[in-house]
Design a protein around this motif. Structure first.
Motif, PDB file in Angstrom:
ATOM      1  N   LYS A  60       0.832  -1.199   0.000  1.00 43.66           N
ATOM      2  CA  LYS A  60       0.000   0.000   0.000  1.00 43.66           C
ATOM      3  C   LYS A  60       0.866   1.247   0.000  1.00 43.66           C
ATOM      4  CE  LYS A  60      -3.842  -1.950   2.578  1.00 43.66           C
ATOM      5  NZ  LYS A  60      -4.618  -1.892   3.804  1.00 43.66           N
ATOM      6  N   LYS A  61       0.270   2.334  -0.499  1.00 42.15           N
ATOM      7  CA  LYS A  61       0.988   3.607  -0.460  1.00 42.15           C
ATOM      8  C   LYS A  61       1.032   4.108   0.978  1.00 42.15           C
ATOM      9  CE  LYS A  61       0.639   5.862  -4.875  1.00 42.15           C
ATOM     10  NZ  LYS A  61       0.174   7.035  -5.595  1.00 42.15           N
ATOM     11  N   ARG A  62       2.073   4.812   1.282  1.00 42.11           N
ATOM     12  CA  ARG A  62       2.233   5.345   2.627  1.00 42.11           C
ATOM     13  C   ARG A  62       1.285   6.521   2.847  1.00 42.11           C
ATOM     14  NH1 ARG A  62       7.530   6.487   5.978  1.00 42.11           N
ATOM     15  NH2 ARG A  62       6.658   7.971   7.453  1.00 42.11           N
ATOM     16  N   THR A  63       0.598   6.527   4.001  1.00 40.65           N
ATOM     17  CA  THR A  63      -0.296   7.629   4.352  1.00 40.65           C
ATOM     18  C   THR A  63       0.540   8.798   4.856  1.00 40.65           C
ATOM     19  OG1 THR A  63      -1.920   5.992   5.047  1.00 40.65           O
ATOM     20  CG2 THR A  63      -2.329   8.240   5.705  1.00 40.65           C
ATOM     21  N   SER A  64       0.198   9.982   4.402  1.00 39.36           N
ATOM     22  CA  SER A  64       0.967  11.157   4.816  1.00 39.36           C
ATOM     23  C   SER A  64       0.779  11.423   6.306  1.00 39.36           C
ATOM     24  CB  SER A  64       0.539  12.385   4.020  1.00 39.36           C
ATOM     25  OG  SER A  64      -0.767  12.760   4.373  1.00 39.36           O
ATOM     26  N   ILE A  65       1.746  12.090   6.887  1.00 38.47           N
ATOM     27  CA  ILE A  65       1.718  12.373   8.324  1.00 38.47           C
ATOM     28  C   ILE A  65       0.524  13.252   8.684  1.00 38.47           C
ATOM     29  CG2 ILE A  65       2.976  13.506  10.194  1.00 38.47           C
ATOM     30  CD1 ILE A  65       5.561  12.627   8.824  1.00 38.47           C
ATOM     31  N   SER A  66       0.230  14.234   7.830  1.00 36.71           N
ATOM     32  CA  SER A  66      -0.884  15.142   8.140  1.00 36.71           C
ATOM     33  C   SER A  66      -2.222  14.403   8.116  1.00 36.71           C
ATOM     34  CB  SER A  66      -0.910  16.314   7.166  1.00 36.71           C
ATOM     35  OG  SER A  66      -1.113  15.862   5.849  1.00 36.71           O
ATOM     36  N   LYS A  67      -2.402  13.513   7.143  1.00 34.50           N
ATOM     37  CA  LYS A  67      -3.648  12.747   7.059  1.00 34.50           C
ATOM     38  C   LYS A  67      -3.774  11.815   8.259  1.00 34.50           C
ATOM     39  CE  LYS A  67      -5.193  11.874   2.981  1.00 34.50           C
ATOM     40  NZ  LYS A  67      -5.439  11.326   1.650  1.00 34.50           N
ATOM     41  N   LYS A  68      -2.645  11.219   8.637  1.00 37.18           N
ATOM     42  CA  LYS A  68      -2.615  10.327   9.796  1.00 37.18           C
ATOM     43  C   LYS A  68      -2.976  11.092  11.066  1.00 37.18           C
ATOM     44  CE  LYS A  68       0.870   7.514  12.126  1.00 37.18           C
ATOM     45  NZ  LYS A  68       2.258   7.083  12.018  1.00 37.18           N
ATOM     46  N   ARG A  69      -2.445  12.295  11.200  1.00 41.50           N
ATOM     47  CA  ARG A  69      -2.709  13.131  12.371  1.00 41.50           C
ATOM     48  C   ARG A  69      -4.178  13.557  12.427  1.00 41.50           C
ATOM     49  NH1 ARG A  69       1.504  17.323  12.241  1.00 41.50           N
ATOM     50  NH2 ARG A  69       2.854  15.633  12.877  1.00 41.50           N
ATOM     51  N   ILE A  70      -4.741  13.891  11.269  1.00 43.81           N
ATOM     52  CA  ILE A  70      -6.153  14.289  11.201  1.00 43.81           C
ATOM     53  C   ILE A  70      -7.048  13.137  11.644  1.00 43.81           C
ATOM     54  CG2 ILE A  70      -8.023  14.829   9.585  1.00 43.81           C
ATOM     55  CD1 ILE A  70      -5.914  16.491   8.002  1.00 43.81           C
ATOM     56  N   ARG A  71      -6.772  11.944  11.123  1.00 37.46           N
ATOM     57  CA  ARG A  71      -7.582  10.770  11.481  1.00 37.46           C
ATOM     58  C   ARG A  71      -7.462  10.446  12.967  1.00 37.46           C
ATOM     59  NH1 ARG A  71      -6.010   7.392   6.247  1.00 37.46           N
ATOM     60  NH2 ARG A  71      -7.607   8.184   4.859  1.00 37.46           N
ATOM     61  N   LYS A  72      -6.262  10.575  13.492  1.00 37.12           N
ATOM     62  CA  LYS A  72      -6.045  10.291  14.905  1.00 37.12           C
ATOM     63  C   LYS A  72      -6.788  11.294  15.779  1.00 37.12           C
ATOM     64  CE  LYS A  72      -1.981   8.685  16.347  1.00 37.12           C
ATOM     65  NZ  LYS A  72      -0.578   8.654  16.789  1.00 37.12           N
ATOM     66  N   ASN A  73      -6.783  12.565  15.376  1.00 36.55           N
ATOM     67  CA  ASN A  73      -7.487  13.597  16.139  1.00 36.55           C
ATOM     68  C   ASN A  73      -8.993  13.394  16.099  1.00 36.55           C
ATOM     69  OD1 ASN A  73      -5.249  14.946  17.075  1.00 36.55           O
ATOM     70  ND2 ASN A  73      -5.151  16.328  15.336  1.00 36.55           N
ATOM     71  N   ILE A  74      -9.517  12.962  14.961  1.00 36.68           N
ATOM     72  CA  ILE A  74     -10.953  12.669  14.859  1.00 36.68           C
ATOM     73  C   ILE A  74     -11.306  11.518  15.795  1.00 36.68           C
ATOM     74  CG2 ILE A  74     -12.733  11.731  13.328  1.00 36.68           C
ATOM     75  CD1 ILE A  74     -11.414  13.371  11.061  1.00 36.68           C
ATOM     76  N   TRP A  75     -10.467  10.489  15.799  1.00 33.74           N
ATOM     77  CA  TRP A  75     -10.689   9.326  16.649  1.00 33.74           C
ATOM     78  C   TRP A  75     -10.656   9.719  18.123  1.00 33.74           C
ATOM     79  CZ3 TRP A  75      -7.400   6.485  19.995  1.00 33.74           C
ATOM     80  CH2 TRP A  75      -7.875   5.227  20.343  1.00 33.74           C
ATOM     81  N   LYS A  76      -9.692  10.567  18.485  1.00 27.42           N
ATOM     82  CA  LYS A  76      -9.584  11.018  19.872  1.00 27.42           C
ATOM     83  C   LYS A  76     -10.762  11.893  20.271  1.00 27.42           C
ATOM     84  CE  LYS A  76      -4.564  11.025  20.410  1.00 27.42           C
ATOM     85  NZ  LYS A  76      -3.390  11.889  20.561  1.00 27.42           N
ATOM     86  N   SER A  77     -11.201  12.762  19.363  1.00 27.49           N
ATOM     87  CA  SER A  77     -12.305  13.662  19.698  1.00 27.49           C
ATOM     88  C   SER A  77     -13.610  12.905  19.880  1.00 27.49           C
ATOM     89  CB  SER A  77     -12.457  14.752  18.642  1.00 27.49           C
ATOM     90  OG  SER A  77     -12.907  14.216  17.427  1.00 27.49           O
ATOM     91  N   LYS A  78     -13.791  11.812  19.135  1.00 27.03           N
ATOM     92  CA  LYS A  78     -14.991  10.988  19.318  1.00 27.03           C
ATOM     93  C   LYS A  78     -15.004  10.376  20.714  1.00 27.03           C
ATOM     94  CE  LYS A  78     -16.021   9.634  14.574  1.00 27.03           C
ATOM     95  NZ  LYS A  78     -16.066   8.516  13.621  1.00 27.03           N
ATOM     96  N   GLY A  79     -13.862   9.896  21.147  1.00 19.68           N
ATOM     97  CA  GLY A  79     -13.751   9.326  22.491  1.00 19.68           C
ATOM     98  C   GLY A  79     -13.961  10.368  23.566  1.00 19.68           C
ATOM     99  N   ARG A  80     -13.398  11.553  23.340  1.00 24.37           N
ATOM    100  CA  ARG A  80     -13.545  12.650  24.294  1.00 24.37           C
ATOM    101  C   ARG A  80     -15.010  13.058  24.423  1.00 24.37           C
ATOM    102  NH1 ARG A  80     -10.082  16.117  21.950  1.00 24.37           N
ATOM    103  NH2 ARG A  80      -8.288  14.976  22.668  1.00 24.37           N
TER     104      ARG A  80
END
Length: 54
Positions: free
Chosen positions: A5-25
């Motif tokens: 697979k192609k490597r996911t960019s750091i910014s996209k990875k960070r955005i997804r992680k923040n969305i995941w964290k905000s849902k939990g919060r």
């Protein structure tokens, strides 16, 4: 043949992680708010015998 697979960019990875964290919060905040309203007896979503407090 399997292709890596192609490597996911750091910014996209960070955005997804923040969305995941905000849902939990948000879920934790909602649960805490519900628990607080149940403990004070101001709950609108739960109804029943209010004299039986634990």
């Amino acid at each position: 043949m399997a292709v890596p697979k192609k490597r996911t960019s750091i910014s996209k990875k960070r955005i997804r992680k923040n969305i995941w964290k905000s849902k939990g919060r948000r879920a934790a905040l909602k649960a805490f708010s519900l628990a607080k309203s149940l403990s004070t007896g101001n709950s609108k979503s739960f109804w029943g015998d209010k004299s039986n407090k634990y």
